[in-house]
Design an enzyme around this catalytic site. Sequence first.
Site, PDB file in Angstrom:
ATOM      1  N   GLY A  30      -1.472  -6.855  -6.588  1.00  0.00           N
ATOM      2  CA  GLY A  30      -1.019  -7.035  -5.212  1.00  0.00           C
ATOM      3  C   GLY A  30      -1.726  -6.117  -4.245  1.00  0.00           C
ATOM      4  N   GLY A  35     -11.379  -8.654  -1.174  1.00  0.00           N
ATOM      5  CA  GLY A  35     -11.979  -8.674  -2.520  1.00  0.00           C
ATOM      6  C   GLY A  35     -11.180  -9.593  -3.436  1.00  0.00           C
ATOM      7  N   HIS A  36      -9.856  -9.415  -3.422  1.00  0.00           N
ATOM      8  CA  HIS A  36      -9.005 -10.296  -4.231  1.00  0.00           C
ATOM      9  C   HIS A  36      -9.161 -11.756  -3.763  1.00  0.00           C
ATOM     10  CE1 HIS A  36      -6.418  -6.497  -4.459  1.00  0.00           C
ATOM     11  NE2 HIS A  36      -6.651  -6.764  -5.726  1.00  0.00           N
ATOM     12  N   LYS A 149     -15.850  -4.822  -9.755  1.00  0.00           N
ATOM     13  CA  LYS A 149     -15.400  -3.531  -9.221  1.00  0.00           C
ATOM     14  C   LYS A 149     -14.858  -2.675 -10.377  1.00  0.00           C
ATOM     15  CE  LYS A 149     -13.095  -0.605  -6.428  1.00  0.00           C
ATOM     16  NZ  LYS A 149     -11.798  -0.470  -6.980  1.00  0.00           N
ATOM     17  N   SER A 185     -10.577  -1.832  -2.011  1.00  0.00           N
ATOM     18  CA  SER A 185      -9.604  -1.436  -3.017  1.00  0.00           C
ATOM     19  C   SER A 185      -8.250  -1.309  -2.338  1.00  0.00           C
ATOM     20  CB  SER A 185     -10.004  -0.082  -3.617  1.00  0.00           C
ATOM     21  OG  SER A 185      -8.892   0.500  -4.274  1.00  0.00           O
ATOM     22  N   ARG A 187      -6.232   0.851  -2.870  1.00  0.00           N
ATOM     23  CA  ARG A 187      -5.996   2.279  -2.617  1.00  0.00           C
ATOM     24  C   ARG A 187      -6.625   2.751  -1.305  1.00  0.00           C
ATOM     25  NH1 ARG A 187      -6.293   2.313  -8.360  1.00  0.00           N
ATOM     26  NH2 ARG A 187      -4.492   3.382  -9.254  1.00  0.00           N
TER      27      ARG A 187
HETATM   28  P1  AMP Z   1      -6.224  -4.939  -8.814  1.00  0.00           P
HETATM   29  O1  AMP Z   1      -5.186  -5.588  -7.963  1.00  0.00           O
HETATM   30  O2  AMP Z   1      -6.834  -3.727  -8.205  1.00  0.00           O
HETATM   31  O3  AMP Z   1      -5.766  -4.748 -10.232  1.00  0.00           O
HETATM   32  O4  AMP Z   1      -7.411  -5.968  -8.889  1.00  0.00           O
HETATM   33  C1  AMP Z   1      -7.222  -7.298  -9.322  1.00  0.00           C
HETATM   34  C2  AMP Z   1      -8.564  -7.908  -9.599  1.00  0.00           C
HETATM   35  O5  AMP Z   1      -9.339  -7.900  -8.412  1.00  0.00           O
HETATM   36  C3  AMP Z   1      -9.355  -7.129 -10.655  1.00  0.00           C
HETATM   37  O6  AMP Z   1     -10.045  -8.057 -11.481  1.00  0.00           O
HETATM   38  C4  AMP Z   1     -10.302  -6.312  -9.822  1.00  0.00           C
HETATM   39  O7  AMP Z   1     -11.491  -5.982 -10.490  1.00  0.00           O
HETATM   40  C5  AMP Z   1     -10.573  -7.260  -8.679  1.00  0.00           C
HETATM   41  N1  AMP Z   1     -11.015  -6.536  -7.499  1.00  0.00           N
HETATM   42  C6  AMP Z   1     -10.419  -5.476  -6.914  1.00  0.00           C
HETATM   43  N2  AMP Z   1     -11.159  -5.040  -5.875  1.00  0.00           N
HETATM   44  C7  AMP Z   1     -12.256  -5.838  -5.817  1.00  0.00           C
HETATM   45  C8  AMP Z   1     -13.406  -5.889  -4.979  1.00  0.00           C
HETATM   46  N3  AMP Z   1     -13.588  -5.020  -3.985  1.00  0.00           N
HETATM   47  N4  AMP Z   1     -14.325  -6.845  -5.205  1.00  0.00           N
HETATM   48  C9  AMP Z   1     -14.141  -7.715  -6.238  1.00  0.00           C
HETATM   49  N5  AMP Z   1     -13.097  -7.724  -7.052  1.00  0.00           N
HETATM   50  C10 AMP Z   1     -12.158  -6.794  -6.862  1.00  0.00           C
END
Ligand code: AMP
Length: 280
Positions: A30, A35-36, A149, A185, A187
């Site tokens: 979430g 990116g997501h 990422k 990100s 974060r």
């Molecule tokens: P997370 O919510 O951070 O666990 O990310 C969920 C998915 O989105 C994971 O497969 C991450 O690698 C991908 N993700 C997060 N940030 C990026 C980004 N800046 N570019 C591409 N994929 C991303």
Amino acid sequence: MKVITKARELQNVLNQHNKTQVIGLVPTMGALHLGHLSIVKRAKLECDMVVVSIFVNPTQFDKAEDLKNYPRTLETDLQLLEQEQCDLVFVPQVEEIYQNDVKPEVMDFDGLDKVMEGAFRKDHFDGVGTIVKKLFTIVNPNKAYFGEKDFQQLQIIKKMVDKTKMNIQIIPCDIYREDDGLAMSSRNTRLSKVQREAAPLIYATLLQAKSLFPQQDLGDIQTFVQQQINGDEALKLEYFEIADVDTLLSIKTFDDSKQYRAFIAVFAGSIRLIDNIALN
Ligand code: AMP
């Protein structure tokens, strides 16, 4: 778009669909950003039905503080996914996934989990493997999408799928960046103004390291990166590694038949940022 909190209900909905349909899964925690959404867009193009999971997985956090402070923006996330015409969103509670046993399964990734993120974040990849395996079992997707990422995570999931012979295609997705180069990100929203202004130095430094590779001595590249990052008061280098993409082991000598990437983890205050770049 259907929002579902129970695994059984999700399976019922998926079972009603034609078996020839391609189901794509995009696992997330979430606090969605572009990116997501770039991943969701791609999944929409390649699949008949896209499931996005939103679950802040407690077993992959090594610090209780980080888990507590992880941004949670469910309402906005759902609006964004609706705009992307996502089909199903799975938003389980912790008990739905772990019942009363909130523990990671101990997994064997042939050592891919022992370096970099795994070396600095205890049990992190067991936690990642555990949740992804559970999601794969619930959704049984044809394709699952992961961002580069988190390149180490991507390689570890591929390893898990190979070892367990799951019939799921793992699709790597490009890193999506802000205009100033900072990898998007969840974060990033926690960065102060000063930290946010300093953070693009991470990608700028990776680009410079890439321009030095492989001519420059590896030790010199290490020193350069360390001086660049630690030269900014708002940032502190945790690690910088140049590694073989298949083994994730640090490069000893350059072999042009192999693929290498540079990996970096940097603290901005208590916020940990990671990034990586293909070198050849
Ligand atoms: P997370 O919510 O951070 O666990 O990310 C969920 C998915 O989105 C994971 O497969 C991450 O690698 C991908 N993700 C997060 N940030 C990026 C980004 N800046 N570019 C591409 N994929 C991303």
